[in-house]
Scaffold this active site. Structure first.
Site, PDB file in Angstrom:
ATOM      1  N   GLU A   5     -18.857  68.239 -91.957  1.00 44.01           N
ATOM      2  CA  GLU A   5     -17.530  68.853 -93.289  1.00 44.01           C
ATOM      3  C   GLU A   5     -16.323  68.965 -92.533  1.00 44.01           C
ATOM      4  OE1 GLU A   5     -20.096  73.137 -94.123  1.00 44.01           O
ATOM      5  OE2 GLU A   5     -20.750  71.589 -94.755  1.00 44.01           O
ATOM      6  N   GLU A  30     -28.935  66.312 -97.640  1.00 46.54           N
ATOM      7  CA  GLU A  30     -28.974  67.532 -97.770  1.00 46.54           C
ATOM      8  C   GLU A  30     -29.570  68.056 -99.284  1.00 46.54           C
ATOM      9  OE1 GLU A  30     -25.976  70.473 -95.983  1.00 46.54           O
ATOM     10  OE2 GLU A  30     -26.455  68.861 -94.267  1.00 46.54           O
TER      11      GLU A  30
END
Ligand SMILES: *[C@@H]1O[C@H](CO)[C@@H](O)[C@H](O)[C@H]1NC(C)=O
Ligand SMILES: *[C@@H]1O[C@H](CO)[C@@H](O)[C@H](O)[C@H]1NC(C)=O
Ligand SMILES: *[C@@H]1O[C@H](CO)[C@@H](O)[C@H](O)[C@H]1NC(C)=O
Ligand SMILES: *[C@@H]1O[C@H](CO)[C@@H](O)[C@H](O)[C@H]1NC(C)=O
Ligand SMILES: *[C@@H]1O[C@H](CO)[C@@H](O)[C@H](O)[C@H]1NC(C)=O
Ligand SMILES: *[C@@H]1O[C@H](CO)[C@@H](O)[C@H](O)[C@H]1NC(C)=O
Ligand SMILES: *[C@@H]1O[C@H](CO)[C@@H](O)[C@H](O)[C@H]1NC(C)=O
Ligand SMILES: *[C@@H]1O[C@H](CO)[C@@H](O)[C@H](O)[C@H]1NC(C)=O
Ligand SMILES: *[C@@H]1O[C@H](CO)[C@@H](O)[C@H](O)[C@H]1NC(C)=O
Length: 586
Positions: free
Chosen positions: A356, A458
């Site tokens: 991220e 994900e």
């Protein structure tokens, strides 16, 4: 004609205007005043139009020709120059009539701005009837060359009049740039597809990228081709990695393990490898749970993604690490990489090195702009065979998050490459709300230009939707991902958790009765596997069929002659020819 009607609508809106008018309504007003009105012809029949996967991530001195020759904007594109001098927020624009809710629209164009030197430009579609607008694509645009914007949309309901327009992404009425600027558009294209056509593109791509034709030639012991031999084919493994996150919940749960093993050939640990899990206190490393999970995965001949080495979000940085600065922090991060990667050298197919990092910068903030470059360097040396990934959210999920637009991702990757990083994989988390499928495809097209493995890492659908809706959206996302030529693997998040408290979406309940999302996964697993194939050799002694990439068992019988074998179908194969020599059965 229609223009007159629109002005009336504008007037009606104007009379009800107030300082508290929602931004999009105000935008609409401005729009109608400033707009270059271009009437797009309604969608002509576009039977058999193939999806154009082309995309560009480099800025060009000249725009390329429009995809689909402009699609339904073909007519509008005869006006060669769309420059308009205003505050640059709402022009140019295309007015579109009679758009249908069932249609999938794919949009692309080339964009340039006058100033500043770089900025994100958004393309949006506004439905006049309810003043609802949605982002359909973005591009990081420059003032000295042309950038490619690609996106798409579907409408929630049919719309008599819609406006496709552009704005600077930072734009809001409150902070409108006082500096006049220009957004120039060239080679705009809007191509409508029916859902059937859209599905057909997927089927075509699956045949091209996930399957191969196999031709089995059967001969007797003398080498003469045998007519009428029975051929039976059984798929043993799948080539495409498809899996799910698991957590410590699966340890010791035989039913869950069986449920998982029956379906998946890939796994990722939800939290168990994260720094806060393996070293909750400085120097107190504990890999017990991670080791057990890895052992479970390996016993199942599945692959595991290593998630993650560092997570740039300070919220998930171990508390004791947040206390460190300078050389202490440097020592701690080196220790982390070396400990983790020496322990698991060769065990994980990927490492998410800086999780991220498009949204957070804990480590670069503290260690300087080269921190990520150093992480990659150290990781590469510690585990040369692992593929090193970045991994982030809101890249395919939403259009409005500019930190993680396709172009932001590409530009970050290029920046790292300039710093000497060999980044090797692009991770797209995929925590979806309602997915915008043509947008997902457009982003994958753009990222695909880098020719790196792309994994959806994900995937889930927000728990704000009921389980049936979650399942329906999941199916669309999975179909799009599996069919896209640039996607190399898909991971779900997650399958089952204690008390069915999965992050957003469980596939099964605790008794291993599928939830709707689990039914979708099973349906697709069934579709993406070669059915048990039985056939008979033709008058040339051959039997051909189409099969998913993977490994196979094959048996052939003719009277009292038999043969058995295995073969594998890989990406690199063309049609696979297999020669089988029969011999008397024993
Ligand atoms: C849109 O549909 C309406 C109703 O079917 C029709 O009257 C109108 O001409 C159409 N507009 C355009 C631009 O095709
Ligand atoms: C407008 O232009 C001036 C001079 O180029 C610049 O200093 C200023 O930052 C610009 N304002 C915005 C909001 O871009
Ligand atoms: C193979 O060739 C031999 C010699 O020509 C012949 O006797 C035999 O029948 C052949 N076998 C088969 C299975 O055709
Ligand atoms: C962080 O540092 C402060 C001050 O030295 C200390 O009181 C605290 O316990 C530390 N926190 C952790 C999690 O190590
Ligand atoms: C990164 O490393 C390079 C080469 O060692 C150096 O020139 C540069 O200043 C460093 N950048 C930062 C932000 O520390
Ligand atoms: C699961 O639910 C039970 C009963 O409500 C509770 O006692 C238990 O702590 C929960 N387990 C977890 C891991 O949340
Ligand atoms: C699981 O099965 C048990 C025993 O049959 C039953 O009591 C329980 O309600 C079931 N739980 C769910 C979520 O279906
Ligand atoms: C492949 O199989 C199809 C039908 O099963 C048949 O029509 C075709 O002739 C076969 N092609 C070859 C090259 O054997
Ligand atoms: C196979 O069948 C043929 C005739 O159909 C027979 O002549 C031959 O002996 C058989 N071979 C074996 C190994 O049973």
């Amino acid at each position: 004609m229609a223009i007159g009607k629109k002005h009336k609508e504008a007037a009606a809106l104007s009379s009800s205007s107030s300082p508290l008018l929602p931004a999009d309504r105000k935008a609409l007003l401005l729009l109608l005043l400033l707009l270059i009105v271009l009437l797009a012809r309604p969608a002509a029949s576009s039977d058999g139009v193939r999806y154009d996967y082309r995309a560009y991530t480099e800025c060009k001195s000249h725009p390329e020709p429009a995809l689909y020759n402009g699609g339904i904007l073909r007519w509008a594109n005869k006006v060669t120059d769309f420059r308009t001098e205003d505050d640059g927020n709402y022009s140019p624009a295309f007015v579109l009539y009679n758009m249908s809710a069932a249609t999938v629209y794919s949009f692309s164009c080339w964009v340039k701005i006058d100033r500043p030197t770089t900025a994100h430009v958004k393309a949006k579609i506004l439905t006049l009837a309810n003043a609802a607008s949605q982002c359909l694509g973005t591009a990081l645009v420059r003032n000295d060359c042309w950038s490619f914007l690609k996106g798409g949309f579907t409408l929630n309901s049919a719309s008599e009049t819609s406006v496709l327009y552009f704005q600077f992404a930072i734009y809001s009425l409150q902070t409108a740039s006082p500096n006049a600027s220009t957004i120039s558009i060239r080679s705009a294209s809007l191509q409508p597809f029916s859902p059937e056509q859209w599905n057909q593109h997927r089927e075509d791509r699956i045949q091209l990228n996930r399957k191969r034709f196999v031709n089995v030639h059967v001969a007797d012991s003398n080498g003469s081709r045998v007519v009428g031999a029975k051929v039976a084919v059984h798929q043993i493994t799948r080539d495409f990695p498809f899996g799910s996150a698991i957590s410590r919940t699966i340890l010791g749960n035989k039913l869950y393990q069986e449920w998982f093993n029956k379906r998946f050939n890939a796994a990722v640990f939800e939290n168990e490898l994260k720094w806060y899990a393996t070293e909750p206190y400085p120097g107190k490393e504990d890999y017990t749970v991670a080791d057990q999970l890895l052992q479970f995965v390996q016993a199942n001949d599945a692959v595991a993604r290593g998630h993650n080495i560092f997570w740039e979000d300070p919220k998930y940085t171990p508390a004791w690490v947040k206390n460190l600065t300078g050389s202490q922090l440097r020592a701690a991060v080196s220790g982390r990489i070396e400990s983790l990667l020496s322990r698991y050298k060769g065990d994980f197919v990927h490492w998410d090195v800086s999780n991220e990092m498009l949204h957070f910068d804990f480590y670069e903030n503290r260690l300087g702009g080269n921190a990520t470059v150093d992480f990659f360097d150290t990781a590469k040396r510690a585990d040369p065979l692992a593929t090193l990934f970045l991994n982030d959210f809101n890249v395919v999920e939403v259009c409005d998050d500019l930190s993680s637009s396709a172009d932001s991702y590409v530009s970050r990757l290029r920046q790292l490459a300039d710093g000497g990083v060999t980044f090797e994989g692009i991770g797209l988390e995929g925590h979806f709300g309602k997915p915008n499928i043509p947008y997902v495809r457009a982003v994958l097209d753009k990222l695909g230009t880098l020719r790196l493995p792309i994994w959806l890492t994900e995937i889930d659908i927000s728990s704000s939707f009921d389980p049936k809706t979650q399942a329906a959206y999941l199916e669309e996302v999975l179909r799009e991902g599996f069919a896209h030529p640039s996607v190399d693997g898909i991971m779900l998040w997650t399958a089952m958790d204690t008390n069915a408290s999965c992050y957003q979406m469980c596939l099964t309940n605790q008794n291993f009765t599928n939830l709707p999302a689990g039914d979708v996964v099973d349906k697709l697993l069934g579709e993406w596997q070669t059915k048990e194939t039985l056939g008979t050799t033709n008058d040339r002694g051959s039997f051909n069929f189409s099969a998913f990439l993977g490994e196979y068992k094959l048996s052939v019988t003719y009277l009292n002659l038999t043969a058995e074998g295995t073969f594998s179908l890989a990406h690199s194969d063309d049609t696979k020819h297999i020669n089988i020599r029969l011999s008397p059965s024993r």
